[in-house]
Design a protein around this motif. Structure first.
Motif, PDB file in Angstrom:
ATOM      1  N   ASN A  75      33.944   7.226 -23.231  1.00 45.86           N
ATOM      2  CA  ASN A  75      34.262   6.011 -24.000  1.00 45.86           C
ATOM      3  C   ASN A  75      35.736   5.646 -23.856  1.00 45.86           C
ATOM      4  O   ASN A  75      36.078   4.465 -23.700  1.00 45.86           O
ATOM      5  CB  ASN A  75      33.916   6.215 -25.476  1.00 45.86           C
ATOM      6  N   ALA A  76      36.618   6.644 -23.897  1.00 39.89           N
ATOM      7  CA  ALA A  76      38.049   6.381 -23.749  1.00 39.89           C
ATOM      8  C   ALA A  76      38.350   5.823 -22.361  1.00 39.89           C
ATOM      9  O   ALA A  76      39.153   4.891 -22.218  1.00 39.89           O
ATOM     10  CB  ALA A  76      38.844   7.656 -24.007  1.00 39.89           C
ATOM     11  N   ALA A  77      37.693   6.374 -21.338  1.00 36.96           N
ATOM     12  CA  ALA A  77      37.911   5.884 -19.976  1.00 36.96           C
ATOM     13  C   ALA A  77      37.404   4.450 -19.832  1.00 36.96           C
ATOM     14  O   ALA A  77      38.048   3.614 -19.183  1.00 36.96           O
ATOM     15  CB  ALA A  77      37.217   6.804 -18.971  1.00 36.96           C
ATOM     16  N   ASP A  78      36.262   4.151 -20.444  1.00 40.53           N
ATOM     17  CA  ASP A  78      35.729   2.787 -20.393  1.00 40.53           C
ATOM     18  C   ASP A  78      36.680   1.805 -21.067  1.00 40.53           C
ATOM     19  O   ASP A  78      36.936   0.707 -20.547  1.00 40.53           O
ATOM     20  CB  ASP A  78      34.357   2.712 -21.064  1.00 40.53           C
ATOM     21  N   LYS A  79      37.218   2.190 -22.217  1.00 43.27           N
ATOM     22  CA  LYS A  79      38.154   1.308 -22.926  1.00 43.27           C
ATOM     23  C   LYS A  79      39.420   1.089 -22.106  1.00 43.27           C
ATOM     24  O   LYS A  79      39.934  -0.041 -22.023  1.00 43.27           O
ATOM     25  CB  LYS A  79      38.504   1.894 -24.285  1.00 43.27           C
ATOM     26  N   ALA A  80      39.924   2.164 -21.498  1.00 44.23           N
ATOM     27  CA  ALA A  80      41.126   2.045 -20.669  1.00 44.23           C
ATOM     28  C   ALA A  80      40.860   1.141 -19.470  1.00 44.23           C
ATOM     29  O   ALA A  80      41.704   0.301 -19.117  1.00 44.23           O
ATOM     30  CB  ALA A  80      41.583   3.431 -20.213  1.00 44.23           C
ATOM     31  N   LYS A 122      40.753  -2.470 -20.699  1.00 48.29           N
ATOM     32  CA  LYS A 122      42.092  -2.989 -21.003  1.00 48.29           C
ATOM     33  C   LYS A 122      42.874  -3.240 -19.713  1.00 48.29           C
ATOM     34  O   LYS A 122      43.587  -4.247 -19.600  1.00 48.29           O
ATOM     35  CB  LYS A 122      42.850  -2.019 -21.904  1.00 48.29           C
ATOM     36  N   THR A 123      42.729  -2.361 -18.736  1.00 51.36           N
ATOM     37  CA  THR A 123      43.415  -2.550 -17.463  1.00 51.36           C
ATOM     38  C   THR A 123      42.891  -3.791 -16.754  1.00 51.36           C
ATOM     39  O   THR A 123      43.664  -4.600 -16.221  1.00 51.36           O
ATOM     40  CB  THR A 123      43.234  -1.308 -16.564  1.00 51.36           C
ATOM     41  N   GLY A 124      41.577  -3.959 -16.772  1.00 48.38           N
ATOM     42  CA  GLY A 124      40.976  -5.146 -16.149  1.00 48.38           C
ATOM     43  C   GLY A 124      41.437  -6.416 -16.829  1.00 48.38           C
ATOM     44  O   GLY A 124      41.766  -7.421 -16.164  1.00 48.38           O
ATOM     45  N   ALA A 125      41.496  -6.402 -18.149  1.00 49.44           N
ATOM     46  CA  ALA A 125      41.945  -7.585 -18.889  1.00 49.44           C
ATOM     47  C   ALA A 125      43.410  -7.883 -18.583  1.00 49.44           C
ATOM     48  O   ALA A 125      43.795  -9.052 -18.413  1.00 49.44           O
ATOM     49  CB  ALA A 125      41.739  -7.363 -20.390  1.00 49.44           C
ATOM     50  N   ALA A 126      44.222  -6.828 -18.496  1.00 49.84           N
ATOM     51  CA  ALA A 126      45.641  -7.032 -18.191  1.00 49.84           C
ATOM     52  C   ALA A 126      45.806  -7.607 -16.789  1.00 49.84           C
ATOM     53  O   ALA A 126      46.647  -8.496 -16.573  1.00 49.84           O
ATOM     54  CB  ALA A 126      46.398  -5.710 -18.312  1.00 49.84           C
ATOM     55  N   LEU A 127      45.006  -7.139 -15.836  1.00 50.09           N
ATOM     56  CA  LEU A 127      45.089  -7.681 -14.477  1.00 50.09           C
ATOM     57  C   LEU A 127      44.646  -9.135 -14.440  1.00 50.09           C
ATOM     58  O   LEU A 127      45.242  -9.957 -13.722  1.00 50.09           O
ATOM     59  CB  LEU A 127      44.252  -6.832 -13.521  1.00 50.09           C
ATOM     60  N   LYS A 128      43.611  -9.473 -15.210  1.00 43.35           N
ATOM     61  CA  LYS A 128      43.174 -10.878 -15.274  1.00 43.35           C
ATOM     62  C   LYS A 128      44.275 -11.743 -15.868  1.00 43.35           C
ATOM     63  O   LYS A 128      44.564 -12.846 -15.363  1.00 43.35           O
ATOM     64  CB  LYS A 128      41.922 -11.008 -16.138  1.00 43.35           C
ATOM     65  N   ASP A 129      44.882 -11.248 -16.945  1.00 50.03           N
ATOM     66  CA  ASP A 129      45.974 -12.018 -17.576  1.00 50.03           C
ATOM     67  C   ASP A 129      47.130 -12.196 -16.599  1.00 50.03           C
ATOM     68  O   ASP A 129      47.721 -13.292 -16.510  1.00 50.03           O
ATOM     69  CB  ASP A 129      46.468 -11.303 -18.846  1.00 50.03           C
ATOM     70  N   ALA A 130      47.436 -11.164 -15.854  1.00 51.42           N
ATOM     71  CA  ALA A 130      48.525 -11.267 -14.875  1.00 51.42           C
ATOM     72  C   ALA A 130      48.154 -12.263 -13.785  1.00 51.42           C
ATOM     73  O   ALA A 130      48.982 -13.082 -13.358  1.00 51.42           O
ATOM     74  CB  ALA A 130      48.823  -9.897 -14.285  1.00 51.42           C
TER      75      ALA A 130
END
Length: 95
Positions: free
Chosen positions: A73-78, A81-89
């Motif tokens: 679950n922690a890996a999925d959340k990370a 969040k990484t995917g969302a940050a890359l999309k935002d970037a």
């Protein structure tokens, strides 16, 4: 435990030599009962030990399963969040 049964049987055999047939029969029956009781006690001890081991291993397995699920679950959340940050970037670069 087997030594106790063997000693009891040997003592019973020695006592049988000096007894009447009825007394010999009763002594033999008593020795048989002692052996049966010892076997039953050992069987119950084995069953109890196996049950305790099963409970301990079951508990350890459940703990490991829960830890694995928490890590997943922690890996999925990370990853989310990484995917969302890359999309935002990426969106920020496009604008």
């Amino acid at each position: 435990m087997k030594k106790i049964v063997a000693i009891a049987t040997a003592l019973s055999a020695a006592a049988l030599a000096a007894c009447t047939p009825a007394a010999q029969n009763e002594t033999a029956q008593a020795a048989d009962q002692i052996a049966a009781d010892a076997n039953a006690t050992m069987g119950q001890a084995i069953n109890d030990t196996n049950a305790a081991a099963d409970r301990a291993f079951g508990s350890a397995e459940a703990t490991m399963d829960n830890a694995g699920a928490a890590l997943s679950n922690a890996a999925d959340k990370a990853a989310d969040k990484t995917g969302a940050a890359l999309k935002d970037a990426g969106n920020a670069i496009e604008d």
